[in-house]
Every structure is written in C-alpha cells, then in structure tokens.
Design a protein around this motif. Structure first.
Motif, PDB file in Angstrom:
ATOM      1  N   THR A 293       0.807  -1.222   0.000  1.00 14.13           N
ATOM      2  CA  THR A 293       0.000   0.000   0.000  1.00 14.13           C
ATOM      3  C   THR A 293       0.838   1.269   0.000  1.00 14.13           C
ATOM      4  OG1 THR A 293      -0.137  -0.071   2.403  1.00 14.13           O
ATOM      5  CG2 THR A 293      -1.923  -1.133   1.172  1.00 14.13           C
ATOM      6  N   ALA A 294       2.064   1.203   0.519  1.00 15.29           N
ATOM      7  CA  ALA A 294       2.912   2.393   0.568  1.00 15.29           C
ATOM      8  C   ALA A 294       4.368   1.965   0.655  1.00 15.29           C
ATOM      9  CB  ALA A 294       2.555   3.265   1.771  1.00 15.29           C
ATOM     10  N   ALA A 295       5.222   2.868   0.249  1.00 18.47           N
ATOM     11  CA  ALA A 295       6.659   2.618   0.343  1.00 18.47           C
ATOM     12  C   ALA A 295       7.352   3.957   0.557  1.00 18.47           C
ATOM     13  CB  ALA A 295       7.172   1.952  -0.926  1.00 18.47           C
ATOM     14  N   ALA A 296       8.429   3.923   1.333  1.00 18.69           N
ATOM     15  CA  ALA A 296       9.195   5.132   1.604  1.00 18.69           C
ATOM     16  C   ALA A 296      10.675   4.791   1.551  1.00 18.69           C
ATOM     17  CB  ALA A 296       8.837   5.714   2.958  1.00 18.69           C
ATOM     18  N   SER A 297      11.441   5.702   0.997  1.00 18.71           N
ATOM     19  CA  SER A 297      12.877   5.504   0.882  1.00 18.71           C
ATOM     20  C   SER A 297      13.584   6.132   2.069  1.00 18.71           C
ATOM     21  CB  SER A 297      13.385   6.135  -0.410  1.00 18.71           C
ATOM     22  OG  SER A 297      14.786   6.208  -0.401  1.00 18.71           O
ATOM     23  N   TYR A 298      14.643   5.494   2.514  1.00 18.97           N
ATOM     24  CA  TYR A 298      15.434   6.061   3.606  1.00 18.97           C
ATOM     25  C   TYR A 298      16.159   7.320   3.148  1.00 18.97           C
ATOM     26  CZ  TYR A 298      20.128   4.990   1.970  1.00 18.97           C
ATOM     27  OH  TYR A 298      21.296   4.986   1.270  1.00 18.97           O
ATOM     28  N   LEU A 299      16.377   7.453   1.836  1.00 18.75           N
ATOM     29  CA  LEU A 299      17.080   8.633   1.333  1.00 18.75           C
ATOM     30  C   LEU A 299      16.289   9.913   1.617  1.00 18.75           C
ATOM     31  CD1 LEU A 299      18.448   7.296  -2.083  1.00 18.75           C
ATOM     32  CD2 LEU A 299      19.735   7.762   0.001  1.00 18.75           C
TER      33      LEU A 299
ATOM     34  N   ALA B 189      16.023  14.754   4.983  1.00 18.96           N
ATOM     35  CA  ALA B 189      15.335  15.613   5.954  1.00 18.96           C
ATOM     36  C   ALA B 189      16.148  15.744   7.240  1.00 18.96           C
ATOM     37  CB  ALA B 189      13.951  15.056   6.258  1.00 18.96           C
ATOM     38  N   ALA B 190      16.749  14.644   7.688  1.00 24.56           N
ATOM     39  CA  ALA B 190      17.577  14.699   8.901  1.00 24.56           C
ATOM     40  C   ALA B 190      18.823  15.541   8.667  1.00 24.56           C
ATOM     41  CB  ALA B 190      17.963  13.289   9.330  1.00 24.56           C
ATOM     42  N   ASP B 191      19.444  15.394   7.490  1.00 26.20           N
ATOM     43  CA  ASP B 191      20.621  16.211   7.170  1.00 26.20           C
ATOM     44  C   ASP B 191      20.265  17.685   7.110  1.00 26.20           C
ATOM     45  OD1 ASP B 191      22.150  13.940   7.066  1.00 26.20           O
ATOM     46  OD2 ASP B 191      22.198  13.833   4.860  1.00 26.20           O
ATOM     47  N   ARG B 192      19.117  17.996   6.553  1.00 22.67           N
ATOM     48  CA  ARG B 192      18.676  19.382   6.451  1.00 22.67           C
ATOM     49  C   ARG B 192      18.432  19.966   7.842  1.00 22.67           C
ATOM     50  NH1 ARG B 192      13.934  18.934   3.543  1.00 22.67           N
ATOM     51  NH2 ARG B 192      15.168  18.425   1.727  1.00 22.67           N
ATOM     52  N   THR B 193      17.845  19.172   8.722  1.00 17.70           N
ATOM     53  CA  THR B 193      17.585  19.634  10.085  1.00 17.70           C
ATOM     54  C   THR B 193      18.886  19.886  10.834  1.00 17.70           C
ATOM     55  OG1 THR B 193      15.510  18.423  10.152  1.00 17.70           O
ATOM     56  CG2 THR B 193      16.459  19.064  12.262  1.00 17.70           C
TER      57      THR B 193
ATOM     58  N   ALA C 251      21.758  20.514   9.552  1.00 19.01           N
ATOM     59  CA  ALA C 251      22.516  21.586   8.901  1.00 19.01           C
ATOM     60  C   ALA C 251      22.110  22.963   9.423  1.00 19.01           C
ATOM     61  CB  ALA C 251      22.335  21.524   7.390  1.00 19.01           C
ATOM     62  N   THR C 252      20.892  23.086   9.964  1.00 17.45           N
ATOM     63  CA  THR C 252      20.476  24.384  10.502  1.00 17.45           C
ATOM     64  C   THR C 252      21.202  24.711  11.804  1.00 17.45           C
ATOM     65  OG1 THR C 252      18.612  23.391  11.677  1.00 17.45           O
ATOM     66  CG2 THR C 252      18.183  24.266   9.477  1.00 17.45           C
ATOM     67  N   PHE C 253      21.722  23.693  12.480  1.00 21.42           N
ATOM     68  CA  PHE C 253      22.422  23.935  13.745  1.00 21.42           C
ATOM     69  C   PHE C 253      23.873  24.335  13.539  1.00 21.42           C
ATOM     70  CE2 PHE C 253      19.165  20.740  15.027  1.00 21.42           C
ATOM     71  CZ  PHE C 253      18.411  21.589  15.806  1.00 21.42           C
ATOM     72  N   VAL C 254      24.453  24.012  12.410  1.00 17.12           N
ATOM     73  CA  VAL C 254      25.886  24.241  12.179  1.00 17.12           C
ATOM     74  C   VAL C 254      26.276  25.707  12.336  1.00 17.12           C
ATOM     75  CG1 VAL C 254      27.740  24.070  10.462  1.00 17.12           C
ATOM     76  CG2 VAL C 254      26.181  22.155  10.811  1.00 17.12           C
ATOM     77  N   PRO C 255      25.564  26.669  11.743  1.00 18.73           N
ATOM     78  CA  PRO C 255      25.968  28.070  11.930  1.00 18.73           C
ATOM     79  C   PRO C 255      25.943  28.503  13.394  1.00 18.73           C
ATOM     80  CG  PRO C 255      24.363  27.910  10.157  1.00 18.73           C
ATOM     81  CD  PRO C 255      24.445  26.571  10.798  1.00 18.73           C
ATOM     82  N   PHE C 256      24.971  28.011  14.163  1.00 14.02           N
ATOM     83  CA  PHE C 256      24.896  28.381  15.573  1.00 14.02           C
ATOM     84  C   PHE C 256      26.055  27.778  16.356  1.00 14.02           C
ATOM     85  CE2 PHE C 256      20.474  28.692  14.134  1.00 14.02           C
ATOM     86  CZ  PHE C 256      20.234  30.015  14.463  1.00 14.02           C
ATOM     87  N   VAL C 257      26.405  26.532  16.065  1.00 10.35           N
ATOM     88  CA  VAL C 257      27.523  25.894  16.754  1.00 10.35           C
ATOM     89  C   VAL C 257      28.820  26.629  16.436  1.00 10.35           C
ATOM     90  CG1 VAL C 257      28.887  23.771  16.881  1.00 10.35           C
ATOM     91  CG2 VAL C 257      26.403  23.645  16.892  1.00 10.35           C
TER      92      VAL C 257
END
Length: 135
Positions: free
Chosen positions: A49-55, A60-64, A66-72
C-alpha cells in the motif's frame, strides 16, 4: 506475534503489516525505485500500500542538522573570543598588580624585553599544564 495482532486491533479495523527491506544497491533513488518495483511484483496485488525511501528521511535529517551548524560555529567563535578576552584581562591585571615588581626588575637592569619574556614564561607554565590536561 502475528497471532496477537487480532487481539490488539480494534474491531472493524484493517489488519496491516509493515515490512522493512534492505536492498544491496540503495545509493540512489533510481536503484531504490527498481528494487521497490521488484518487491511490488513479487507480492500479491494490492498488498503493497505504501513505500518510503530512507534517502528521503536521511535528506530531511541532514537538512535539520545543517540548521544547527551556523549556531555551533558562532558559539565556538564567541567562546574563543571570550577566552582571548579573559586571558587579556587576567594578564593586564597581573601586570597592574606587579607594577612594583616590574619596576624593581627594571632597576636591576632588566630590559623591557626581558621583563616581557619573564612574564610570558610565568604565564606559559600553567598554560602548558592546562592545555596538556585539556587535551
């Protein structure tokens, strides 16, 4: 267990299973799509019925994160700046407190460069020990 699934499912609800597959070639969306099509062809029609890729989830996790890097980085630079400021304040306080001693050293014939080297040497001993312990 599968036998307990009916006991845990509300009356009238549809029973569903989730299967997680790991493919040998899963570096690109095209490879995952091809493997997903092979799985869909191997199972009974309508069962997938559904499928999702880990990519997608990884992106999405990498994007999230990446928002912390400038603050760190900003707080790291701020920490370094504050360390330099504190060291400068401590050294200037030590020089201010030792004005009499510096005057005595100069009257004994020390040149200004020798006085500076003496104080740098005095400061480097605990600094080296602290840096070694810190590392």
């Amino acid at each position: 267990s599968p036998a307990q699934l009916t006991q845990l499912t509300a009356l009238g609800a549809r029973l569903e299973y989730q299967m997680l597959y790991r493919f040998t070639k899963a570096a690109t969306d095209a490879q995952i799509s091809a493997d997903r099509a092979a799985v869909a062809a191997a199972v009974p029609p309508g069962s997938m019925t559904a499928a999702a890729s880990y990519l997608t989830i990884k992106l999405a996790a990498d994007r999230t994160s990446a928002t912390f890097v400038p603050f760190v980085v900003a707080f790291g630079v701020l920490g370094l700046f504050m360390s330099v400021l504190i060291i400068g304040i401590v050294v200037s306080g030590a020089v201010g407190a030792a004005t009499r001693r510096i005057g005595i050293l100069k009257s004994l014939g020390f040149t200004p460069g020798q006085v500076v080297r003496a104080y740098i040497g005095q400061a480097l001993i605990p600094t080296t020990v602290g840096a070694a312990l810190g590392v």
